[in-house]
Motif scaffolding. Sequence first.
Motif, short mmCIF file in Angstrom:
data_model
loop_
_atom_site.label_atom_id
_atom_site.label_comp_id
_atom_site.label_asym_id
_atom_site.label_seq_id
_atom_site.Cartn_x
_atom_site.Cartn_y
_atom_site.Cartn_z
N VAL A 71 0.87 -1.14 0.10
CA VAL A 71 0.03 0.14 -0.10
C VAL A 71 0.91 1.13 0.07
O VAL A 71 1.89 1.45 0.84
N LEU A 72 0.70 2.00 -1.02
CA LEU A 72 1.43 3.22 -0.95
C LEU A 72 0.53 4.61 -0.89
O LEU A 72 -0.56 4.55 -1.31
N GLY A 73 1.06 5.77 -0.40
CA GLY A 73 0.31 6.88 -0.50
C GLY A 73 1.22 7.85 -1.32
O GLY A 73 2.49 8.08 -1.05
N ALA A 100 4.76 3.87 2.70
CA ALA A 100 4.72 2.69 1.92
C ALA A 100 4.78 1.67 3.13
O ALA A 100 5.38 1.79 4.30
N MET A 101 3.68 0.57 3.28
CA MET A 101 3.34 -0.50 3.96
C MET A 101 3.13 -1.66 3.30
O MET A 101 2.61 -1.71 2.39
N ILE A 102 3.50 -2.73 3.81
CA ILE A 102 3.45 -4.17 3.30
C ILE A 102 2.48 -4.68 4.51
O ILE A 102 2.76 -4.81 5.82
N ILE A 103 1.25 -5.02 3.87
CA ILE A 103 0.52 -5.84 4.74
C ILE A 103 0.31 -7.21 4.58
O ILE A 103 0.35 -7.87 3.63
N HIS A 104 0.64 -8.09 5.69
CA HIS A 104 0.63 -9.34 5.67
C HIS A 104 -0.50 -10.10 6.25
O HIS A 104 -0.56 -9.83 7.42
N LEU A 105 -1.32 -10.72 5.35
CA LEU A 105 -2.38 -11.25 6.06
C LEU A 105 -2.30 -12.71 6.29
O LEU A 105 -1.72 -13.60 5.51
N ILE A 153 7.77 0.89 5.55
CA ILE A 153 9.05 1.12 5.06
C ILE A 153 9.35 2.78 5.24
O ILE A 153 8.69 3.46 4.40
N PRO A 154 10.35 3.05 5.84
CA PRO A 154 10.62 4.66 5.63
C PRO A 154 11.07 4.95 4.32
O PRO A 154 11.80 4.23 3.52
N ARG A 155 10.48 6.19 4.03
CA ARG A 155 10.76 6.60 2.56
C ARG A 155 12.20 7.10 2.18
O ARG A 155 12.66 6.70 1.32
N ASP A 156 13.01 7.12 3.45
CA ASP A 156 14.51 7.68 3.13
C ASP A 156 15.39 6.57 3.39
O ASP A 156 16.46 6.62 3.76
N ILE A 208 5.69 7.63 10.60
CA ILE A 208 5.35 6.41 10.72
C ILE A 208 4.43 5.95 11.85
O ILE A 208 3.38 5.25 11.69
N GLN A 209 4.96 6.43 13.15
CA GLN A 209 4.58 5.93 14.32
C GLN A 209 3.01 6.75 14.21
O GLN A 209 1.96 5.91 14.83
N LEU A 210 2.69 8.04 13.80
CA LEU A 210 1.53 8.77 14.03
C LEU A 210 0.68 8.04 12.83
O LEU A 210 -0.74 7.54 13.32
N GLN A 211 1.05 7.48 11.59
CA GLN A 211 0.16 6.64 10.85
C GLN A 211 -0.24 5.43 11.28
O GLN A 211 -1.63 5.14 11.23
N GLN A 212 0.40 4.77 12.04
CA GLN A 212 0.02 3.41 12.56
C GLN A 212 -0.99 3.70 13.28
O GLN A 212 -1.75 2.81 13.91
N ALA A 213 -0.69 4.55 14.59
CA ALA A 213 -1.85 4.89 15.50
C ALA A 213 -2.94 5.29 15.14
O ALA A 213 -4.01 4.91 15.55
#
Length: 366
Positions: free
Chosen positions: A82-84, A108-113, A125-128, A245-250
Motif C-alpha cells: 500500500v502506497l500513499g 509505504a506499508m506491506i500488509i501481511h494477512l 518502510i521509511p521513505r528515506d 510512521i508511528q503517527l500513521q500506525q496509531a
Amino acid sequence: MTEESKDHGGRAAARRRRKPPRRRRAVAVAAWSAAGVVLLGGAGLGYFYFKFNGNLKTVDIDQALGTDRPQNVDNGSMDILVLGSDSRGGANGEYGQDDGGSARSDTAMIIHLYEGHEKASVVSIPRDTMISRPSCPTSGGKTDPGGQRTQFNEAFTVGGAACAVKTVEKMSGIRMDHYMEVDFTGFKKIIDNLGGVEVTTTKPIKDGASHLDLAAGTNKLDGEQALGLVRTRKSVGDGSDLGRIQLQQAFIKALIKQVKGIGVFDNPKKLLGIADSATKAITTDKALGDVKSLMGFAQGLQGIDAQDMQMITLPVTTDPRDANRVAPLTKETKMVWDALLADRPIPAEATVNSSGDKSAAGSIVQ
C-alpha cells in the motif's frame, strides 16, 4: 542494502494464495487508513457496480514485471503493498509546489494477512531508507538501470507502481499479491464521507507544514485534519519520517476501532458515499481493478480488529554515510522477511536495535 539482504531476497519465494472463507459483510483493514476505508466500502459496491467500476484506476503489475518476480508458494497468506502518493500535481498542489505529475511514495506499508485472514502484520518502510534498487521498466518502453545506493521512495518516481513493487519484492523476497495507491485529495474525501475519525492526543500538535493544529485531548478529525496528522513529521517525536510512521500506525488503529462502531452498514447513503469516494481515490493492481474482485477481497477481511494487527517499522538505523537517511539492519530485517515468508508473527527481537521503534510519536495519539 547489504549483500546478505540481497541474497535473501533472491532465494526467497512468494505465494499463490488459497481463497479466504466467505464472510457476511465487508469490514476491511489496510496498512494505511485510506486503503482500509476503501476495503470497508467493498460491501456496498455491488449496488452500483457499473458506476463504481468506472471509477477504478488500475496498473498491470504482472505484465510490467513479467517473470522477474519471486515464485508463487501456496500457504494461504497474502501480501499487499500500500502506497500513499505525495504528488503535488493537480488538486494536490496546495500541499507544495506542483511537481509536473512526478510523485514519490510518501507512505509505504506491506500488509501481511496470515492464513485464515484473522490476523495481520504491517511493516512500514521509511521513505528515506537507502537500498539497492533493481532495474525497472519506465514509460516509453525504456528501462532504468537501478543502483546500489538509492533512496527507497525514488523507485516510485522512476518507474511508478511496477518499480515500487519490484523494489519491495527484491528487498524482501516476498511476492506482492496486490497493490493499492491513494493520493492526498482522495484520502480527505474518504475521511469526510466517513464522518471524520476520533483520536485522543496526549499533547498538542501544531504543524504549519501539514496544516494541523490540535489541542491535547479528544479530537474528531475531518479529512483535512486527518491528512495533516498522517503527514506530520517535524512537530512530533524525533522530527523524522520514523515519527510520522508511528503517527500513521496509531491513526490506522483509531480508524479501525471507530469504523467497527459507527454503523456504516446500517446507513446506505453513507456507505455508498464512502464507496464512491474510495473507488475514485485509489489505483490498484489489475487483479483488483473491478468491483467484483475488490468486493470479494474485502469480504475476506471481516474478522480483523485493531488488536489483531502487529505493526512495526522496518528495522533500520542511521545510514553511516548520511545522517539524514536510514539503512536496514541486516540481521533484524532478515528476521522480519523470514517470519512473513513462513507465515509466522514477527519476533520482538527483530525491532530491539531499530531506530524505527524508538520514536515517541506513536504514544501521542491513542
